[in-house]
Design a protein around this motif. Sequence first.
Motif, mmCIF file in Angstrom:
data_model
loop_
_atom_site.group_PDB
_atom_site.id
_atom_site.type_symbol
_atom_site.label_atom_id
_atom_site.label_comp_id
_atom_site.label_asym_id
_atom_site.label_seq_id
_atom_site.Cartn_x
_atom_site.Cartn_y
_atom_site.Cartn_z
ATOM 1 N N ASN A 45 -5.860 -5.229 -4.919
ATOM 2 C CA ASN A 45 -6.518 -4.051 -4.364
ATOM 3 C C ASN A 45 -5.704 -2.832 -4.806
ATOM 4 O O ASN A 45 -4.612 -2.593 -4.298
ATOM 5 N N ALA B 289 -13.382 5.937 -10.777
ATOM 6 C CA ALA B 289 -12.030 6.122 -11.328
ATOM 7 C C ALA B 289 -12.036 7.328 -12.273
ATOM 8 O O ALA B 289 -13.056 7.656 -12.883
ATOM 9 N N LYS C 84 -7.146 0.313 -5.027
ATOM 10 C CA LYS C 84 -7.995 1.469 -4.715
ATOM 11 C C LYS C 84 -7.158 2.735 -4.575
ATOM 12 O O LYS C 84 -6.103 2.723 -3.929
ATOM 13 N N ALA C 85 -7.663 3.821 -5.165
ATOM 14 C CA ALA C 85 -7.051 5.148 -5.022
ATOM 15 C C ALA C 85 -5.582 5.179 -5.451
ATOM 16 O O ALA C 85 -4.832 6.062 -5.056
ATOM 17 N N SER D 175 -11.249 1.205 -7.594
ATOM 18 C CA SER D 175 -12.117 2.293 -7.145
ATOM 19 C C SER D 175 -11.288 3.541 -6.839
ATOM 20 O O SER D 175 -10.235 3.442 -6.207
ATOM 21 N N ASP D 176 -11.780 4.689 -7.306
ATOM 22 C CA ASP D 176 -11.137 5.987 -7.022
ATOM 23 C C ASP D 176 -9.713 6.091 -7.572
ATOM 24 O O ASP D 176 -8.939 6.957 -7.149
ATOM 25 N N ALA D 177 -9.330 5.212 -8.490
ATOM 26 C CA ALA D 177 -7.964 5.270 -9.042
ATOM 27 C C ALA D 177 -7.823 6.446 -10.011
ATOM 28 O O ALA D 177 -8.778 6.854 -10.668
ATOM 29 N N ASN E 44 0.838 -1.201 0.000
ATOM 30 C CA ASN E 44 0.000 0.000 0.000
ATOM 31 C C ASN E 44 0.877 1.256 0.000
ATOM 32 O O ASN E 44 1.885 1.322 0.704
ATOM 33 N N ASP F 282 -9.644 -4.251 -7.896
ATOM 34 C CA ASP F 282 -10.439 -3.129 -7.389
ATOM 35 C C ASP F 282 -9.671 -1.828 -7.639
ATOM 36 O O ASP F 282 -8.688 -1.540 -6.970
ATOM 37 N N GLU G 126 -3.184 -0.378 -2.432
ATOM 38 C CA GLU G 126 -4.036 0.799 -2.207
ATOM 39 C C GLU G 126 -3.168 2.055 -2.093
ATOM 40 O O GLU G 126 -2.184 2.088 -1.353
#
Length: 203
Positions: free
Chosen positions: A100, A144, A102-103, A122-124, A62, A120, A82
């Motif tokens: 994962n 995204a 994310k972001a 999301s929000d990338a 992460n 996943d 992440e």
Amino acid sequence: MTTDIKEIMDRLESHRLWIDTIGEQGDKLGIDEIDLRNVDLSQYPLDQAYITACAFDGMNLNHKDFSSSLLSSSTFISTNLEGADFCKSNVSYADFSYANIKAARLADSECIGTLFVKADLSDANLVAALFDETDFRNAILINADVRLATFERVLLKGAKLTGVQGLEEAFIKSINIGTPEQPNLLVGEEARIWLQDNCLSHE
């Protein structure tokens, strides 16, 4: 694959020195076909490196900085990434299945033939990235940002696209809503309309 962990650590340390001294000392990291799953990477920078066909599967990375690195053909299956930074990196033919991400930041990255199956994102931040034959089947791309990104022959079957941002500014050449074996290619405006419809769909 016989490179021992001490040798890898020495090379990681040399790379850290190379970054800290802006190339005055140490050596830029260049490794190929190394299994890094048993290596503690937490203290080492991995930006501006050549890390090809290496295994990162299942690791916790992460917020790791991989920016401006060549990571082609490396595997990140089920890896925690992440908030990681892949800005200006080349992840062509890398495998991020089930990861994962994310972001994470993949802005300006090159993703030719990259696998994001069931990943996943999301929000990338995918701004200005190149996606060519990239596999997003059953991936989560909720919220995204794809401004200025290029999509060509991108696989999207089963992908969750709710709230994807910046589609009107993306370069949508073609998308494949079928499979590699039985493609269902949508080109240009037809592809954009399909994407916009699916961005507005319910989760």
